[in-house]
Scaffold this motif. Structure first.
Motif, PDB file in Angstrom:
ATOM      1  N   GLU A   1       0.845  -1.199   0.000  1.00 55.44           N
ATOM      2  CA  GLU A   1       0.000   0.000   0.000  1.00 55.44           C
ATOM      3  C   GLU A   1       0.882   1.252   0.000  1.00 55.44           C
ATOM      4  O   GLU A   1       0.620   2.219  -0.710  1.00 55.44           O
ATOM      5  CB  GLU A   1      -0.833  -0.032   1.287  1.00 55.44           C
ATOM      6  N   MET A   2       1.941   1.207   0.818  1.00 51.43           N
ATOM      7  CA  MET A   2       2.866   2.326   0.908  1.00 51.43           C
ATOM      8  C   MET A   2       3.614   2.517  -0.411  1.00 51.43           C
ATOM      9  O   MET A   2       3.826   3.640  -0.858  1.00 51.43           O
ATOM     10  CB  MET A   2       3.845   2.027   2.035  1.00 51.43           C
ATOM     11  N   ARG A   3       3.986   1.398  -1.040  1.00 47.38           N
ATOM     12  CA  ARG A   3       4.691   1.472  -2.326  1.00 47.38           C
ATOM     13  C   ARG A   3       3.817   2.203  -3.353  1.00 47.38           C
ATOM     14  O   ARG A   3       4.295   3.066  -4.087  1.00 47.38           O
ATOM     15  CB  ARG A   3       5.032   0.046  -2.800  1.00 47.38           C
TER      16      ARG A   3
ATOM     17  N   LEU B   1       3.226   9.735  -5.354  1.00 47.28           N
ATOM     18  CA  LEU B   1       3.947  10.965  -5.010  1.00 47.28           C
ATOM     19  C   LEU B   1       5.099  11.215  -5.997  1.00 47.28           C
ATOM     20  O   LEU B   1       5.386  12.359  -6.353  1.00 47.28           O
ATOM     21  CB  LEU B   1       4.508  10.877  -3.587  1.00 47.28           C
ATOM     22  N   GLU B   2       5.740  10.122  -6.413  1.00 49.04           N
ATOM     23  CA  GLU B   2       6.886  10.279  -7.316  1.00 49.04           C
ATOM     24  C   GLU B   2       6.462  10.756  -8.703  1.00 49.04           C
ATOM     25  O   GLU B   2       7.243  11.400  -9.400  1.00 49.04           O
ATOM     26  CB  GLU B   2       7.659   8.966  -7.429  1.00 49.04           C
ATOM     27  N   ARG B   3       5.225  10.416  -9.075  1.00 49.62           N
ATOM     28  CA  ARG B   3       4.742  10.826 -10.403  1.00 49.62           C
ATOM     29  C   ARG B   3       4.428  12.317 -10.464  1.00 49.62           C
ATOM     30  O   ARG B   3       4.313  12.885 -11.539  1.00 49.62           O
ATOM     31  CB  ARG B   3       3.475  10.027 -10.768  1.00 49.62           C
ATOM     32  N   GLN B   4       4.297  12.959  -9.292  1.00 48.99           N
ATOM     33  CA  GLN B   4       3.943  14.389  -9.299  1.00 48.99           C
ATOM     34  C   GLN B   4       5.163  15.239  -9.625  1.00 48.99           C
ATOM     35  O   GLN B   4       6.277  14.922  -9.230  1.00 48.99           O
ATOM     36  CB  GLN B   4       3.378  14.771  -7.932  1.00 48.99           C
TER      37      GLN B   4
ATOM     38  N   ARG C   1      11.486  -5.602  10.851  1.00 47.46           N
ATOM     39  CA  ARG C   1      12.753  -4.945  10.463  1.00 47.46           C
ATOM     40  C   ARG C   1      13.020  -5.081   8.973  1.00 47.46           C
ATOM     41  O   ARG C   1      13.521  -4.149   8.338  1.00 47.46           O
ATOM     42  CB  ARG C   1      13.916  -5.515  11.283  1.00 47.46           C
ATOM     43  N   SER C   2      12.687  -6.217   8.420  1.00 51.75           N
ATOM     44  CA  SER C   2      12.872  -6.404   6.988  1.00 51.75           C
ATOM     45  C   SER C   2      11.924  -5.474   6.217  1.00 51.75           C
ATOM     46  O   SER C   2      12.328  -4.833   5.231  1.00 51.75           O
ATOM     47  CB  SER C   2      12.639  -7.874   6.644  1.00 51.75           C
ATOM     48  N   ALA C   3      10.679  -5.376   6.667  1.00 49.72           N
ATOM     49  CA  ALA C   3       9.720  -4.471   6.007  1.00 49.72           C
ATOM     50  C   ALA C   3      10.170  -3.024   6.152  1.00 49.72           C
ATOM     51  O   ALA C   3      10.077  -2.224   5.204  1.00 49.72           O
ATOM     52  CB  ALA C   3       8.329  -4.657   6.594  1.00 49.72           C
ATOM     53  N   ASP C   4      10.689  -2.685   7.324  1.00 48.93           N
ATOM     54  CA  ASP C   4      11.144  -1.309   7.572  1.00 48.93           C
ATOM     55  C   ASP C   4      12.309  -0.954   6.648  1.00 48.93           C
ATOM     56  O   ASP C   4      12.385   0.168   6.142  1.00 48.93           O
ATOM     57  CB  ASP C   4      11.549  -1.150   9.043  1.00 48.93           C
ATOM     58  N   ALA C   5      13.210  -1.914   6.422  1.00 55.18           N
ATOM     59  CA  ALA C   5      14.352  -1.666   5.533  1.00 55.18           C
ATOM     60  C   ALA C   5      13.853  -1.392   4.110  1.00 55.18           C
ATOM     61  O   ALA C   5      14.349  -0.483   3.436  1.00 55.18           O
ATOM     62  CB  ALA C   5      15.308  -2.860   5.558  1.00 55.18           C
ATOM     63  N   GLN C   6      12.864  -2.155   3.665  1.00 54.85           N
ATOM     64  CA  GLN C   6      12.312  -1.938   2.323  1.00 54.85           C
ATOM     65  C   GLN C   6      11.612  -0.580   2.242  1.00 54.85           C
ATOM     66  O   GLN C   6      11.723   0.134   1.244  1.00 54.85           O
ATOM     67  CB  GLN C   6      11.325  -3.055   1.970  1.00 54.85           C
TER      68      GLN C   6
END
Lengths: 204, 204
Positions: free
Chosen positions: A78-80, A86-89, A135-140
């Motif tokens: 969802e965050m991705r 946001l990056e497309r703006q 922690r793995s999700a946070d790193a991503q």
């Protein structure tokens, strides 16, 4: 995390797809964890809440940690999507964030979302298997956030400073999760203005 | 919260004072909540961990919520002392914070402290009695923080803006609790520099 599918959407004779079943289990698990915490969400209780047998649950998830990993992965996806939007703006990220900040703050103040996120992190603080998942999700998540903030990066910032600035932007949203529980009726407009100026400070 | 008293400090014939007993129960409760969460810390389990009978525990605390309230009050008292120390220092608060920031960050990254704090807030997100306890403590903490930040207040800030600025300073420390679980090995020096500049921004 909204209910994306529901057993009542199915016609009585339709056999739910594996994807539907999987989501049904995840939704039931989220609800159990929210209401009773990690320890109140055994595989048996998740099965009961999903209206399935324990055997059926194990066909999809090996154990409770695998369910938590899938919930965390769902959040990350969802965050991705949000970051990609946001990056497309056009323009700098600090300008794009201006428009998106109220929605992001509202999300952190969403009681159901916060209850689940805080329970997962509280469990991670004592359970090494859950700690490894978050922690793995946070790193991503950090890698995605840094890629997004790259265009606001100043040449005079060292790598360490850039990472720390990204970390503090993320930390603001972590803090909001706790604010929503500890002070739910704060003045959200005034908070939004100060957070906006803080993010601008961090990205300038 | 360190073990302030221990039953082994007593001579075999000494009768522990009510204050000693009370602290012994709170220390045992903190340990149980840290290790097993709120649901794994029944009155019976707290009694066992404290080396007391369940009847003895009830002589000091009516229920588990009363124990949590005492733990939260203990934390608030510690914060009151810390704030008083900062208030005694000359100059602006933003200057005093510079010196105290590394210690404050280390405290948020203390695993045992974070495990307890996160469990209490996760429980507050689903248990109205615990929510009332943490919200009342948070209101007192905000009042203390605002009194401390008063000397850095700018005349052009509205009351709402001043409160929101104080809120965001507090929120940084809330966020650090989650960072400690999700990213314990981050570059703490770089983070400290960025947080220092962020606090200065918020108080200037």
């Amino acid at each position: 995390m909204p209910h994306r599918t529901s057993i009542t959407d199915e016609t009585p004779t339709a056999r739910p797809s594996p994807e539907t079943r999987r989501q049904q289990i995840l939704d039931a698990a989220c609800e159990r964890v929210r209401q009773s915490g990690f320890h109140g969400a055994s595989m048996a209780e998740i099965a009961k809440a999903a209206g399935l047998s324990v055997g059926q649950i194990y066909r999809y998830f090996e154990n409770k940690e695998a369910i938590i990993a899938a919930i965390v992965a769902q959040d990350l996806a969802e965050m991705r999507d949000k970051f990609a939007e946001l990056e497309r703006q056009p323009g700098t990220l600090r300008d794009s964030i201006d428009d998106h900040l109220p929605e992001a703050i509202d999300k952190c103040f969403d009681e159901r979302r916060a209850a689940l996120a805080l329970e997962v992190v509280a469990e991670a603080a004592r359970n090494p298997k859950v700690a490894a998942i978050v922690r793995s999700a946070d790193a991503q998540e950090r890698a995605l956030a840094r890629a997004m903030m790259e265009r606001d990066r100043k040449p005079e910032w060292s790598e360490a400073e850039f990472h720390a600035r990204c970390e503090v932007v993320g930390l603001l949203f972590d803090g909001l999760l706790l604010r929503g529980v500890n002070h739910p009726d704060l003045d959200r407009d005034a908070l939004t203005d100060v957070l906006r100026s803080t993010v601008r400070h961090l990205l300038s």
